[in-house]
Design a protein around this motif. Structure first.
Motif, PDB file in Angstrom:
ATOM      1  N   ASP A   1      28.928  -2.259  28.297  1.00  0.00           N
ATOM      2  CA  ASP A   1      28.973  -1.964  26.865  1.00  0.00           C
ATOM      3  C   ASP A   1      27.869  -2.716  26.122  1.00  0.00           C
ATOM      4  OD1 ASP A   1      31.112  -0.306  27.241  1.00  0.00           O
ATOM      5  OD2 ASP A   1      32.619  -1.744  26.604  1.00  0.00           O
ATOM      6  N   ILE A   2      27.626  -3.974  26.523  1.00  0.00           N
ATOM      7  CA  ILE A   2      26.558  -4.746  25.896  1.00  0.00           C
ATOM      8  C   ILE A   2      25.194  -4.202  26.302  1.00  0.00           C
ATOM      9  CG2 ILE A   2      25.485  -7.032  25.786  1.00  0.00           C
ATOM     10  CD1 ILE A   2      28.222  -8.266  26.018  1.00  0.00           C
ATOM     11  N   ILE A   3      25.052  -3.840  27.573  1.00  0.00           N
ATOM     12  CA  ILE A   3      23.784  -3.276  28.034  1.00  0.00           C
ATOM     13  C   ILE A   3      23.477  -1.975  27.288  1.00  0.00           C
ATOM     14  CG2 ILE A   3      22.671  -2.177  30.017  1.00  0.00           C
ATOM     15  CD1 ILE A   3      23.863  -4.319  31.787  1.00  0.00           C
ATOM     16  N   MET A   4      24.487  -1.135  27.107  1.00  0.00           N
ATOM     17  CA  MET A   4      24.269   0.105  26.366  1.00  0.00           C
ATOM     18  C   MET A   4      23.894  -0.186  24.912  1.00  0.00           C
ATOM     19  SD  MET A   4      24.604   2.645  28.454  1.00  0.00           S
ATOM     20  CE  MET A   4      24.790   4.031  27.343  1.00  0.00           C
ATOM     21  N   LYS A   5      24.443  -1.243  24.363  1.00  0.00           N
ATOM     22  CA  LYS A   5      24.143  -1.591  22.965  1.00  0.00           C
ATOM     23  C   LYS A   5      22.667  -1.896  22.770  1.00  0.00           C
ATOM     24  CE  LYS A   5      25.213  -5.148  19.494  1.00  0.00           C
ATOM     25  NZ  LYS A   5      26.037  -6.362  19.204  1.00  0.00           N
ATOM     26  N   TYR A   6      22.047  -2.547  23.747  1.00  0.00           N
ATOM     27  CA  TYR A   6      20.659  -2.969  23.590  1.00  0.00           C
ATOM     28  C   TYR A   6      19.656  -2.101  24.346  1.00  0.00           C
ATOM     29  CZ  TYR A   6      22.418  -7.253  21.453  1.00  0.00           C
ATOM     30  OH  TYR A   6      23.028  -8.144  20.608  1.00  0.00           O
ATOM     31  N   CYS A   7      20.128  -1.141  25.108  1.00  0.00           N
ATOM     32  CA  CYS A   7      19.211  -0.391  25.964  1.00  0.00           C
ATOM     33  C   CYS A   7      19.304   1.119  25.813  1.00  0.00           C
ATOM     34  CB  CYS A   7      19.452  -0.753  27.435  1.00  0.00           C
ATOM     35  SG  CYS A   7      19.213  -2.504  27.825  1.00  0.00           S
ATOM     36  N   ASN A   8      20.213   1.617  25.001  1.00  0.00           N
ATOM     37  CA  ASN A   8      20.445   3.054  24.930  1.00  0.00           C
ATOM     38  C   ASN A   8      19.309   3.756  24.188  1.00  0.00           C
ATOM     39  OD1 ASN A   8      21.486   5.626  24.928  1.00  0.00           O
ATOM     40  ND2 ASN A   8      23.362   5.111  23.823  1.00  0.00           N
ATOM     41  N   PHE A   9      18.604   4.628  24.869  1.00  0.00           N
ATOM     42  CA  PHE A   9      17.489   5.360  24.270  1.00  0.00           C
ATOM     43  C   PHE A   9      17.964   6.248  23.129  1.00  0.00           C
ATOM     44  CE2 PHE A   9      14.894   9.299  24.313  1.00  0.00           C
ATOM     45  CZ  PHE A   9      13.679   8.772  23.888  1.00  0.00           C
ATOM     46  N   SER A  10      19.177   6.757  23.205  1.00  0.00           N
ATOM     47  CA  SER A  10      19.690   7.659  22.178  1.00  0.00           C
ATOM     48  C   SER A  10      19.856   6.961  20.837  1.00  0.00           C
ATOM     49  CB  SER A  10      21.029   8.261  22.619  1.00  0.00           C
ATOM     50  OG  SER A  10      20.853   9.109  23.736  1.00  0.00           O
ATOM     51  N   THR A  11      19.984   5.652  20.838  1.00  0.00           N
ATOM     52  CA  THR A  11      20.110   4.906  19.585  1.00  0.00           C
ATOM     53  C   THR A  11      18.798   4.230  19.202  1.00  0.00           C
ATOM     54  OG1 THR A  11      20.924   2.952  20.793  1.00  0.00           O
ATOM     55  CG2 THR A  11      22.569   4.511  19.967  1.00  0.00           C
ATOM     56  N   GLY A  12      17.708   4.668  19.813  1.00  0.00           N
ATOM     57  CA  GLY A  12      16.389   4.174  19.429  1.00  0.00           C
ATOM     58  C   GLY A  12      15.983   2.861  20.052  1.00  0.00           C
ATOM     59  N   LYS A  13      16.637   2.436  21.130  1.00  0.00           N
ATOM     60  CA  LYS A  13      16.293   1.166  21.751  1.00  0.00           C
ATOM     61  C   LYS A  13      15.078   1.320  22.667  1.00  0.00           C
ATOM     62  CE  LYS A  13      19.864  -0.539  19.739  1.00  0.00           C
ATOM     63  NZ  LYS A  13      19.695  -1.328  18.504  1.00  0.00           N
ATOM     64  N   TYR A  14      14.212   0.320  22.630  1.00  0.00           N
ATOM     65  CA  TYR A  14      12.990   0.318  23.430  1.00  0.00           C
ATOM     66  C   TYR A  14      13.242  -0.296  24.808  1.00  0.00           C
ATOM     67  CZ  TYR A  14       9.765   1.797  19.735  1.00  0.00           C
ATOM     68  OH  TYR A  14       9.087   2.510  18.781  1.00  0.00           O
ATOM     69  N   VAL A  15      12.562   0.240  25.813  1.00  0.00           N
ATOM     70  CA  VAL A  15      12.648  -0.315  27.160  1.00  0.00           C
ATOM     71  C   VAL A  15      12.161  -1.759  27.157  1.00  0.00           C
ATOM     72  CG1 VAL A  15      11.749  -0.133  29.511  1.00  0.00           C
ATOM     73  CG2 VAL A  15      12.435   1.933  28.285  1.00  0.00           C
ATOM     74  N   ARG A  16      11.095  -2.030  26.406  1.00  0.00           N
ATOM     75  CA  ARG A  16      10.554  -3.397  26.351  1.00  0.00           C
ATOM     76  C   ARG A  16      11.621  -4.378  25.876  1.00  0.00           C
ATOM     77  NH1 ARG A  16       5.562  -5.097  22.444  1.00  0.00           N
ATOM     78  NH2 ARG A  16       4.379  -3.721  23.835  1.00  0.00           N
ATOM     79  N   ASP A  17      12.338  -4.046  24.817  1.00  0.00           N
ATOM     80  CA  ASP A  17      13.365  -4.946  24.279  1.00  0.00           C
ATOM     81  C   ASP A  17      14.555  -5.054  25.225  1.00  0.00           C
ATOM     82  OD1 ASP A  17      11.737  -5.218  22.036  1.00  0.00           O
ATOM     83  OD2 ASP A  17      12.710  -3.542  21.002  1.00  0.00           O
ATOM     84  N   CYS A  18      14.896  -3.956  25.858  1.00  0.00           N
ATOM     85  CA  CYS A  18      16.002  -3.973  26.819  1.00  0.00           C
ATOM     86  C   CYS A  18      15.702  -4.930  27.966  1.00  0.00           C
ATOM     87  CB  CYS A  18      16.233  -2.557  27.358  1.00  0.00           C
ATOM     88  SG  CYS A  18      17.382  -2.461  28.753  1.00  0.00           S
ATOM     89  N   LEU A  19      14.487  -4.886  28.500  1.00  0.00           N
ATOM     90  CA  LEU A  19      14.132  -5.767  29.614  1.00  0.00           C
ATOM     91  C   LEU A  19      14.171  -7.237  29.198  1.00  0.00           C
ATOM     92  CD1 LEU A  19      11.215  -3.815  31.352  1.00  0.00           C
ATOM     93  CD2 LEU A  19      13.656  -3.789  31.858  1.00  0.00           C
ATOM     94  N   GLU A  20      13.845  -7.523  27.936  1.00  0.00           N
ATOM     95  CA  GLU A  20      13.935  -8.912  27.480  1.00  0.00           C
ATOM     96  C   GLU A  20      15.382  -9.385  27.450  1.00  0.00           C
ATOM     97  OE1 GLU A  20      12.433 -11.846  23.860  1.00  0.00           O
ATOM     98  OE2 GLU A  20      12.593  -9.686  23.508  1.00  0.00           O
TER      99      GLU A  20
END
Length: 749
Positions: free
Chosen positions: A199-218
């Motif tokens: 659930d936390i990973i989806m919060k920061y990594c979900n492309f559908s909500t405009g999250k960037y891969v760069r920020d997700c990897l951080e």
């Protein structure tokens, strides 16, 4: 933009133009809403008083016109507010086309599938259950922390919102994972038994909500402790902690076993009661009958890792599966090397202790010895190991040092299909097993010898097409982009579901490279694949399912009624049509395929490191970026992601200038064999260009290979090393004992 068709003025200008007109063609009318006393309906009606209608005659006829419009508005209002009164499942759902629906399960069976998976601990998420499933009460969820029930006056009705599950499980303790002085040169291993909170990973990594891969990897790096000694963030990053441990608790004991049997005595309808179809809102596959009610095994019992008697959960075997057809090459070779370099295999311990607190993972490499459509001969297993022993790319992994973590297994399609109870009695009725996304490839049961005499252009074309089909049926591996082994790809689409359903574990495509330990992914008990780039579809290049699960039963029975099609896009239809997508979580591709969005021209304004505009750049890194691989090394390659998927390119070597297994003295024979073969091919190629009188002076490859291997001139190496080369040489250096793995552990021989 086509200026000859589209207007040149803006929407703002058009709005201003209309507001400044002398008169409006419409005007608002306020009407009462039936059943709602405090609100009125505001609609726009034609302004019959415009222009010439402002005459006295127009004013005299305005009354009847307004009455007509008012009646029409009242009728439409009643229709809108009264629709679907008997159907609480379809309010926010657009039914799919009946011609394309894949659904063969009734609502009652879908409810049983959901209840079985939740009760078995396979839904450790706060995501709600789709309302189309029709559950009236919240199921108890042992994979979520205990939460007190809210009073009924604070809970919304299931008719108005989706159904949440009710947590009755253990408390979660989120971990702050960091290197501790003086061991800060390498990141720490994940804590055994830890779990990733998706659930936390989806919060920061979900492309559908405009999250960037760069920020997700951080977030993945910091939350996983991979930024050892390099933590530059100074703010509070507690919200980025996504790894937790479950505290063993016996305070809450509930019987969460769902009723998996149909009701033997249906409820008698009351007098005058309107009969409602229990499957209303579900679109059944056209031409198919509803699936007969299936019987599921008893539900599994969810146990925290601290409550297990052994480090490994017997209901959750820690096995990686990979499928390979044809000669063993550098592609599965590198997948196995990356497994040894990243996973907690205990290779740094000479004598692995029996009481180790770590669940030791295994890698099962499944070998299909011949063409995908062929039947293995009785000696296939013996022939397979003979082939592996003689293969320089495969033979190193037969070393006794790896016998506890790497196993080669023979793939037999007939045996595997017969091992799936859901389809073992019916799969033979199909004329072909090669159905991918509705594209069916017929395979003749027997090859007939035919002699073709070409007398015209049409005959030549027919012969060419037949030759291409014969070539496709006999391919063992993809040797180039023009000779792609399509049948093996289709077979692997089905094989991954069979292997996970029969044995449990995680399946990975052979074009996958491990980038970090997967401990917390194993701790998360749900099933998952990952997202198909920008599309909300599955890519099953990574697939995790449980042995004998209700989800697996659903997928196999559905596939059986849809041509045994296991293409990822088709599987996406199966889960969407049945509203069970949350049971097969679609993780962001940033976790396993970090370059995909960039290669499709997305997020190029803030790309991750490295920046690939196409997958080929992994093998042929552009000159302007080719300083990065050597300067940054393994740590600079999508740091934080769990793996990298390079999408085929089976014919491209990882290390063109040293295209052989470079594993040191222990495996020198294999290296010499490959180098000799390459040298021989080079001599043959030069011999075609050299006059016959000078060919006798050519030096024999076998006489020079040993000398050349002792002294490789640096001039023979490529000046700028590509990312693929850097990763291969990094993993090989670990096996040679020249460097530790990514967690600072040295291989003990």
């Amino acid at each position: 933009m086509n200026n000859g068709i589209l207007p040149k003025h803006s929407a703002v200008e058009e709005k201003l133009h209309r507001s400044n007109s002398s008169a409006s063609w419409t005007r608002p009318l306020s009407l009462p809403i039936p059943g709602v006393r405090t609100r009125r309906l505001r609609i726009l009606v034609p302004n019959v008083g415009v222009g010439s209608l402002r005459s006295s005659r127009g004013r005299r006829s305005r009354g009847p016109v307004l009455v007509c419009f008012a009646c029409m508005a009242l009728f439409l209002t009643v229709m809108v507010f009264s629709r679907n009164k008997t159907n609480k499942w379809t309010e926010n759902w657009q039914p799919s086309n009946a011609d394309s629906s894949t659904l063969v399960f009734r609502r009652e069976d879908l409810q049983r599938i959901w209840k079985w998976e939740i009760a078995s601990g396979h839904f450790p998420s706060s995501q709600p259950i789709p309302k189309q499933i029709g559950l009236k009460t919240a199921p108890m969820n042992p994979a979520l922390p205990y939460q007190g029930r809210k009073p009924s006056r604070y809970r919304s009705s299931t008719e108005d919102q989706d159904t949440d599950t009710y947590g009755v499980g253990s408390k979660r303790v989120y971990l702050d994972i960091q290197s501790v002085y003086p061991n800060v040169a390498y990141p720490p291993r994940p804590v055994p038994g830890s779990v990733a909170d998706m659930d936390i990973i989806m919060k920061y990594c979900n492309f559908s909500t405009g999250k960037y891969v760069r920020d997700c990897l951080e977030v993945l790096r910091i939350g996983g402790g991979l930024d050892n000694g390099r933590r530059l963030r100074r703010g509070n990053t507690d919200d980025w902690k996504y790894i937790y441990q479950e505290q063993n608790s016996t305070q809450f004991e509930y019987d969460i076993t769902p009723d998996t049997n149909p009701a033997t005595t249906p409820r008698r309808a009351l007098v005058g009661e309107q009969k409602v179809d229990p499957d209303v809102g579900l679109v059944k596959k056209r031409g198919s009958e509803w699936e007969a009610q299936v019987v599921f095994p008893p539900t599994l019992k969810h146990r925290p890792s601290s409550a297990l008697k052994t480090p490994c959960d017997p209901e959750n075997p820690r096995v990686y599966h990979m499928f390979w057809t044809g000669p063993f090459t550098d592609k599965p070779y590198l997948a196995l090397l990356s497994f040894l370099f990243t996973q907690n295999t205990g290779m740094h311990i000479r004598d692995y202790p029996a009481d180790s607190p770590v669940c030791r993972p295994q890698f099962w490499m499944w070998i299909n010895p011949g063409p995908a459509a062929s039947v293995p001969n009785p000696s296939a297993k013996r022939d397979m190991f003979k082939m592996l022993k003689n293969s320089p790319w495969a033979s190193p992994f037969l070393h006794p040092r790896f016998k506890d973590v790497i196993q080669f297994k023979l793939w037999n399609t007939t045996e595997q299909l017969d091992g799936v109870p859901e389809i073992k009695d019916e799969w033979r009725s199909f004329k072909t097993l090669f159905n991918s996304g509705g594209h069916v490839i017929s395979v003749p049961s027997e090859k007939k010898e035919t002699t073709t005499v070409t007398t015209s252009g049409n005959d030549t074309a027919a012969a060419t097409k037949k030759g291409e089909e014969e070539d496709m049926l006999n391919r063992t591996g993809s040797k180039s982009s023009s000779s792609y082994d399509r049948l093996s790809v289709i077979l692997s689409d089905m094989a991954r579901f069979i292997l996970c359903h029969r044995f449990g574990g995680i399946y990975l495509d052979a074009d996958t490279i491990f980038l970090r330990d997967w401990e917390e992914l194993w701790g998360w008990k749900g099933a998952f694949a990952y997202r198909w780039s920008r599309l909300e579809k599955y890519n099953t290049a990574v697939l995790r399912m449980h042995k004998g699960s209700a989800l697996g039963t659903f997928l196999f029975r559905t596939a059986l009624k849809n041509g045994l099609d296991f293409h990822p896009m088709t599987v996406s239809m199966y889960t969407a049509d049945a509203f069970i997508e949350p049971l097969l979580l679609r993780l962001p591709d940033a976790l396993f395929d970090s370059a995909w969005l960039n290669t499709e021209n997305f997020q190029r304004d803030r790309p991750p490191q490295p920046y690939f505009t196409e997958f080929a750049e992994f093998f042929d890194t552009p000159a302007q970026n080719s300083a990065a691989p050597q300067a940054l090394g393994f740590d600079g390659f999508f740091k934080g992601a769990y793996s990298y998927h390079f999408h085929n390119f089976w014919w491209k070597p990882f290390d063109p200038s040293r295209n052989w297994p470079d594993l040191g003295p222990r495996f020198k024979a294999g290296e010499d064999a490959v180098r000799a073969a390459l040298e021989e091919d080079s001599v043959k190629a030069k011999a075609k260009e050299v006059p016959l009188t000078t060919q006798k002076d050519a030096t024999s490859p076998s006489s020079t290979i040993e000398e050349k291997s002792k002294n490789d001139p640096i001039e023979n190496d490529k000046r700028d090393l590509d990312w693929a080369t850097v990763l291969k040489r990094t993993f090989e250096a670990y096996i040679r004992g020249e460097r530790p793995n990514m967690y600072g552990e040295w291989l003990q021989w």
